[in-house]
Design a protein around this motif. Structure first.
Motif, PDB file in Angstrom:
ATOM      1  N   LEU A 119       0.967  -1.204   0.050  1.00  0.00           N
ATOM      2  CA  LEU A 119       0.169   0.094  -0.102  1.00  0.00           C
ATOM      3  C   LEU A 119       1.000   1.284   0.048  1.00  0.00           C
ATOM      4  CD1 LEU A 119      -2.878   1.093  -0.018  1.00  0.00           C
ATOM      5  CD2 LEU A 119      -2.702   0.830   2.678  1.00  0.00           C
ATOM      6  N   SER A 120       2.091   1.186   0.830  1.00  0.00           N
ATOM      7  CA  SER A 120       2.817   2.627   0.683  1.00  0.00           C
ATOM      8  C   SER A 120       3.373   2.659  -0.827  1.00  0.00           C
ATOM      9  CB  SER A 120       4.194   2.188   1.569  1.00  0.00           C
ATOM     10  OG  SER A 120       3.796   2.006   2.879  1.00  0.00           O
ATOM     11  N   GLU A 121       3.511   1.478  -1.419  1.00  0.00           N
ATOM     12  CA  GLU A 121       4.367   1.812  -2.881  1.00  0.00           C
ATOM     13  C   GLU A 121       2.988   2.057  -3.560  1.00  0.00           C
ATOM     14  OE1 GLU A 121       5.302  -2.183  -3.519  1.00  0.00           O
ATOM     15  OE2 GLU A 121       7.369  -2.043  -2.692  1.00  0.00           O
ATOM     16  N   ILE A 122       2.097   1.898  -3.472  1.00  0.00           N
ATOM     17  CA  ILE A 122       0.855   2.461  -4.492  1.00  0.00           C
ATOM     18  C   ILE A 122       0.642   3.767  -4.087  1.00  0.00           C
ATOM     19  CG2 ILE A 122      -1.603   2.371  -4.717  1.00  0.00           C
ATOM     20  CD1 ILE A 122      -1.358  -0.982  -4.280  1.00  0.00           C
ATOM     21  N   LEU A 123       0.655   3.984  -2.733  1.00  0.00           N
ATOM     22  CA  LEU A 123       0.482   5.643  -2.390  1.00  0.00           C
ATOM     23  C   LEU A 123       1.700   6.407  -2.927  1.00  0.00           C
ATOM     24  CD1 LEU A 123      -0.933   5.304   1.254  1.00  0.00           C
ATOM     25  CD2 LEU A 123      -2.357   5.271  -0.902  1.00  0.00           C
ATOM     26  N   ARG A 124       2.787   5.935  -2.873  1.00  0.00           N
ATOM     27  CA  ARG A 124       3.848   6.728  -3.166  1.00  0.00           C
ATOM     28  C   ARG A 124       3.896   6.905  -4.489  1.00  0.00           C
ATOM     29  NH1 ARG A 124       6.651  10.204  -0.793  1.00  0.00           N
ATOM     30  NH2 ARG A 124       6.820   8.851   1.017  1.00  0.00           N
ATOM     31  N   GLU A 125       3.672   5.947  -5.526  1.00  0.00           N
ATOM     32  CA  GLU A 125       3.482   5.939  -7.190  1.00  0.00           C
ATOM     33  C   GLU A 125       2.253   6.944  -7.510  1.00  0.00           C
ATOM     34  OE1 GLU A 125       2.926   1.928  -8.147  1.00  0.00           O
ATOM     35  OE2 GLU A 125       5.083   1.559  -7.926  1.00  0.00           O
ATOM     36  N   ASN A 126       1.423   6.777  -6.741  1.00  0.00           N
ATOM     37  CA  ASN A 126      -0.063   7.838  -7.195  1.00  0.00           C
ATOM     38  C   ASN A 126       0.416   9.333  -6.552  1.00  0.00           C
ATOM     39  OD1 ASN A 126      -2.474   6.498  -8.170  1.00  0.00           O
ATOM     40  ND2 ASN A 126      -1.527   4.890  -6.925  1.00  0.00           N
ATOM     41  N   SER A 127       1.071   9.463  -5.668  1.00  0.00           N
ATOM     42  CA  SER A 127       1.535  10.906  -5.197  1.00  0.00           C
ATOM     43  C   SER A 127       2.341  11.421  -6.354  1.00  0.00           C
ATOM     44  CB  SER A 127       2.299  10.918  -3.845  1.00  0.00           C
ATOM     45  OG  SER A 127       1.436  10.269  -2.827  1.00  0.00           O
ATOM     46  N   ILE A 128       3.184  10.538  -6.938  1.00  0.00           N
ATOM     47  CA  ILE A 128       4.252  11.196  -7.866  1.00  0.00           C
ATOM     48  C   ILE A 128       3.312  11.443  -9.038  1.00  0.00           C
ATOM     49  CG2 ILE A 128       6.118  10.364  -9.394  1.00  0.00           C
ATOM     50  CD1 ILE A 128       7.143   8.889  -7.029  1.00  0.00           C
ATOM     51  N   ALA A 129       2.462  10.564  -9.463  1.00  0.00           N
ATOM     52  CA  ALA A 129       1.641  10.690 -10.586  1.00  0.00           C
ATOM     53  C   ALA A 129       0.655  12.113 -10.340  1.00  0.00           C
ATOM     54  CB  ALA A 129       0.888   9.576 -11.064  1.00  0.00           C
ATOM     55  N   LEU A 130       0.038  12.180  -9.143  1.00  0.00           N
ATOM     56  CA  LEU A 130      -0.861  13.201  -9.155  1.00  0.00           C
ATOM     57  C   LEU A 130       0.159  14.783  -9.175  1.00  0.00           C
ATOM     58  CD1 LEU A 130      -3.549  14.630  -8.613  1.00  0.00           C
ATOM     59  CD2 LEU A 130      -3.230  13.941  -5.961  1.00  0.00           C
ATOM     60  N   GLU A 131       1.243  14.497  -8.364  1.00  0.00           N
ATOM     61  CA  GLU A 131       2.162  15.808  -8.476  1.00  0.00           C
ATOM     62  C   GLU A 131       2.512  16.121  -9.848  1.00  0.00           C
ATOM     63  OE1 GLU A 131       5.899  17.485  -6.129  1.00  0.00           O
ATOM     64  OE2 GLU A 131       5.764  15.095  -6.238  1.00  0.00           O
ATOM     65  N   GLY A 132       2.758  15.207 -10.816  1.00  0.00           N
ATOM     66  CA  GLY A 132       2.933  15.331 -12.312  1.00  0.00           C
ATOM     67  C   GLY A 132       1.900  16.034 -12.694  1.00  0.00           C
ATOM     68  N   ALA A 133       0.831  15.429 -12.641  1.00  0.00           N
ATOM     69  CA  ALA A 133      -0.511  16.218 -13.230  1.00  0.00           C
ATOM     70  C   ALA A 133      -0.830  17.573 -12.703  1.00  0.00           C
ATOM     71  CB  ALA A 133      -1.621  15.316 -12.846  1.00  0.00           C
ATOM     72  N   LEU A 134      -0.323  17.821 -11.606  1.00  0.00           N
ATOM     73  CA  LEU A 134      -0.421  19.239 -10.855  1.00  0.00           C
ATOM     74  C   LEU A 134       0.194  20.232 -11.622  1.00  0.00           C
ATOM     75  CD1 LEU A 134      -1.352  18.419  -7.319  1.00  0.00           C
ATOM     76  CD2 LEU A 134      -3.000  19.575  -9.007  1.00  0.00           C
TER      77      LEU A 134
END
Length: 142
Positions: A119-134
């Motif tokens: 779950l930590s890995e999933i959240l970290r990857e999604n944080s990076i993706a969302l940051e890129g989108a922002l």
């Protein structure tokens, strides 16, 4: 019991697939900060629990102590992700919430730790993706 670590579910978003209307851009930024905080807390919990994995009793005692709010963290992520229509993240956090709510002292420590790490890995990857989108220019509302 469901298992993120054993599933085929990747829970990863592609920044190019995330479209954020201008009106939601600020909300997404706030959510990103919260997501990063929850991710750090989950990662810290995993690091605290790792040395205890061979002692089931101590592991579960610590899990109920300083790591007791994992289901609540997942629930908060699920709500924010749902609001922003981040389906992959909402589904992953929903699965995490169900797993941690159903967790009991009989769950093998290694399995629980694997769930926390996944779950930590999933959240970290999604944080990076969302940051890129922002970092892209917000979409204009019509």
């Amino acid at each position: 019991q469901r298992s993120l670590a054993k599933s085929q579910y990747k829970g990863k978003m592609n920044p190019a697939d995330i479209s954020i209307p201008e009106v939601l851009h600020q909300a997404a930024g706030i959510f990103l900060q919260e997501l990063q905080g929850h991710t750090q807390a989950l990662e810290s919990c995993g690091k605290e629990l790792e040395p205890l994995v061979s002692n089931e009793s101590a592991f579960h005692k610590h899990l109920k102590g300083s790591c007791k709010n994992l289901a609540e963290r997942c629930h908060l992520i699920k709500g924010g992700a749902g609001f922003l229509n981040l389906t992959e993240l909402r589904e992953a956090s929903s699965e995490g919430e169900k797993y941690f709510r159903a967790l009991d002292d009989k769950a093998p420590a290694k399995q629980v730790l694997a769930e926390i790490v996944k779950l930590s890995e999933i959240l970290r990857e999604n944080s990076i993706a969302l940051e890129g989108a922002l970092h892209r220019k917000p979409d204009r509302d019509e």
